[in-house]
Design an enzyme around this catalytic site. Sequence first.
Site, PDB file in Angstrom:
ATOM      1  N   GLY A  29      54.760  37.970  42.379  1.00  0.00           N
ATOM      2  CA  GLY A  29      54.368  39.468  42.912  1.00  0.00           C
ATOM      3  C   GLY A  29      54.933  40.435  41.987  1.00  0.00           C
ATOM      4  N   CYS A  74      58.242  32.274  41.633  1.00  0.00           N
ATOM      5  CA  CYS A  74      58.573  33.500  40.788  1.00  0.00           C
ATOM      6  C   CYS A  74      59.145  34.469  41.865  1.00  0.00           C
ATOM      7  CB  CYS A  74      57.329  33.933  40.282  1.00  0.00           C
ATOM      8  SG  CYS A  74      57.592  35.261  38.972  1.00  0.00           S
ATOM      9  N   TYR A  75      58.675  35.527  41.977  1.00  0.00           N
ATOM     10  CA  TYR A  75      58.936  36.667  43.027  1.00  0.00           C
ATOM     11  C   TYR A  75      59.556  35.846  44.297  1.00  0.00           C
ATOM     12  CZ  TYR A  75      59.218  40.761  46.129  1.00  0.00           C
ATOM     13  OH  TYR A  75      59.786  41.754  46.882  1.00  0.00           O
ATOM     14  N   HIS A 117      55.440  29.457  37.135  1.00  0.00           N
ATOM     15  CA  HIS A 117      54.104  29.181  37.989  1.00  0.00           C
ATOM     16  C   HIS A 117      53.418  27.583  37.670  1.00  0.00           C
ATOM     17  CE1 HIS A 117      53.853  33.539  38.981  1.00  0.00           C
ATOM     18  NE2 HIS A 117      54.367  33.691  37.851  1.00  0.00           N
ATOM     19  N   GLU A 138      50.877  26.865  39.467  1.00  0.00           N
ATOM     20  CA  GLU A 138      49.737  26.889  39.947  1.00  0.00           C
ATOM     21  C   GLU A 138      48.621  27.148  38.395  1.00  0.00           C
ATOM     22  OE1 GLU A 138      51.943  29.183  40.555  1.00  0.00           O
ATOM     23  OE2 GLU A 138      51.352  31.164  40.222  1.00  0.00           O
ATOM     24  N   SER A 143      18.881  35.396  51.913  1.00  0.00           N
ATOM     25  CA  SER A 143      18.495  36.256  50.680  1.00  0.00           C
ATOM     26  C   SER A 143      18.165  35.236  49.651  1.00  0.00           C
ATOM     27  CB  SER A 143      19.580  37.133  50.145  1.00  0.00           C
ATOM     28  OG  SER A 143      20.720  36.305  49.795  1.00  0.00           O
ATOM     29  N   GLY A 144      18.351  33.798  49.759  1.00  0.00           N
ATOM     30  CA  GLY A 144      18.190  33.024  48.665  1.00  0.00           C
ATOM     31  C   GLY A 144      19.401  32.957  47.757  1.00  0.00           C
ATOM     32  N   ASP A 146      25.528  31.899  49.143  1.00  0.00           N
ATOM     33  CA  ASP A 146      26.210  31.829  50.382  1.00  0.00           C
ATOM     34  C   ASP A 146      25.136  31.678  51.372  1.00  0.00           C
ATOM     35  OD1 ASP A 146      28.355  32.118  48.800  1.00  0.00           O
ATOM     36  OD2 ASP A 146      28.642  34.326  49.025  1.00  0.00           O
ATOM     37  N   SER A 203      22.242  30.784  51.635  1.00  0.00           N
ATOM     38  CA  SER A 203      21.530  29.355  51.580  1.00  0.00           C
ATOM     39  C   SER A 203      22.208  28.426  51.718  1.00  0.00           C
ATOM     40  CB  SER A 203      21.127  29.173  50.095  1.00  0.00           C
ATOM     41  OG  SER A 203      20.262  30.194  49.439  1.00  0.00           O
ATOM     42  N   LYS A 260      34.279  30.298  46.822  1.00  0.00           N
ATOM     43  CA  LYS A 260      32.823  30.252  46.038  1.00  0.00           C
ATOM     44  C   LYS A 260      32.758  28.929  45.656  1.00  0.00           C
ATOM     45  CE  LYS A 260      29.248  32.646  45.163  1.00  0.00           C
ATOM     46  NZ  LYS A 260      29.005  33.691  45.910  1.00  0.00           N
TER      47      LYS A 260
END
Length: 515
Positions: A56, A83-84, A173, A175, A227-228, A231, A233, A371
């Site tokens: 952070g 870290c933080y 880190h 990650e 909407s096509g 998400d 779809s 996503k």
Amino acid sequence: MKKKDRIIIIDFGSQYTQLIARRVREIGVYSEVISPSLSLDRIIEMNPLGVILSGGPETVTSNTASKVDNNLFSLGIPILGICYGMQTSAKELGGDVVTSDIREFGHASISLVNSSMLFEGVNLNKGLLDVWMSHGDKVADIPKGFEVIASSINCSISGFQNISQNIYGLQFHPEVTHTNQGKKILSNFLFKICGCSKNWSTSDIIKSMVSNVQSEVKNEKVLLGLSGGVDSSVVAMLLHKSIKNNLICIFVDHGLLRIGEVEEVMSTFEALGIDIRMVDASELFLSKLAGVIDPEKKRKIIGNTFIDVFEREANKIQGVKWLAQGTIYPDVIESSSENHSSSVIKSHHNVGGLPEKMNLKLLEPIRELFKDEVKKIGAELDTPNHILSRHPFPGPGLGIRIMGEVNETRITILQKADKIFIDELKKHNLYNNLSQAFVVYLPVKSVGVVGDGRRYEDVLALRAVETVDFMTATWAHLPYEFIGKVSNRIVNELSSISRVVYDCTGKPPATIEWE
Ligand code: XMP
């Protein structure tokens, strides 16, 4: 998905928090990001197998620094502070944290000074571990009962542990991919220390989502605004698999779509046997947009009209009890954070406010997914690739890509130019390298010369960006020859355009869309 195998990530505001969550899920363990203000009772209720405290921007040397309830450290749940997160653990447990004389940003080499389960099986490079650091403060004194496990030249306490209390800290880190053994270190924490099992694979997720939907919805009808886009779809595919004909999709044509989009979406989903109903409301939208110039007003008109049209159509269908939405995990986090700007952006296309208004129950089957997970699941559900690989398209459509007034003439020109740009990107294998590309209509007259004649017409801008999360973006360095070719085609094929420009502005300072 067995939810009990869950890791909680407490977000102290690091730019890498989402990355931690994704890495944990990539490793095969379900993770959720929560705020430090969530009560200890709530955390206990969530029953996590482990807790990760993120990095952070704050300094724990300040009295107002964010922290967790100190009792978290005595629950026996394994904790990894990064870290933080390491610094706040140190401070809360009686250690000392100081502002470092040498701030470290970037690559660092650390030596492993005591054995730790975190580092089991990690490969060293000439006896050292290459890691990524980004810190101004450092732990100067470890809490009682702890031992140092890693040191670098500038940071002698780069890692610590207290095995009996199950508390670990890393100043670097794990990650980020620059820490090349980071995934191994996180895996050790998850499997060896927390005792997690792999439970987050695409097929497990689908199985559990299907059974959740079936037990929630039973035999009731579900309505989905399709909407096509990726998400909605994927939600359609998932619901179709779960409840078959009890899914009814509504596709609203607001007249601000791209060329061929209506036909493409309709034929794709019809071919899959999905009940999709198209509503052509383009005239209504265009009449409401007539004479409107202000971007915010345009957005509001499009958003509200969309809701009205959707509600009108939905009311024609008997017995619907649920409204499904393609909300995904970043939307959930964004709208629960203090900064609401992103959730406001999405309210148009997520049909905000409708469920309560229509007395419908809300179904959000992919709200726990990122996503990239949505795309993976979509692929396993056999969502057609041309849908999954599409760039995002905003809810208000071309309405926010035409500066100033939106009218039929401008829409037609923009549709044609957009098709030229996208077709060429695909032809040159550039489309899939970009996150989003489109054309913007600028109603600014500029002089041109064509043959012996003078042209005094409008301008178009090409926009192409690369981004991971759409919160920041860089403009794409497309080859000059390519841009030249697209520009030539547009000016030659569209007589009402005199000039094409390329947008070389990042986000920030600009946004991706122009309005
Ligand atoms: P900006 O322009 O804010 O865009 O940098 C970030 C991403 O969000 C999309 N966008 C929208 N999507 N309704 C949507 O559904 C909207 O009103 C909207 N505005 C922007 C944009 O296309 C980009 O992917």
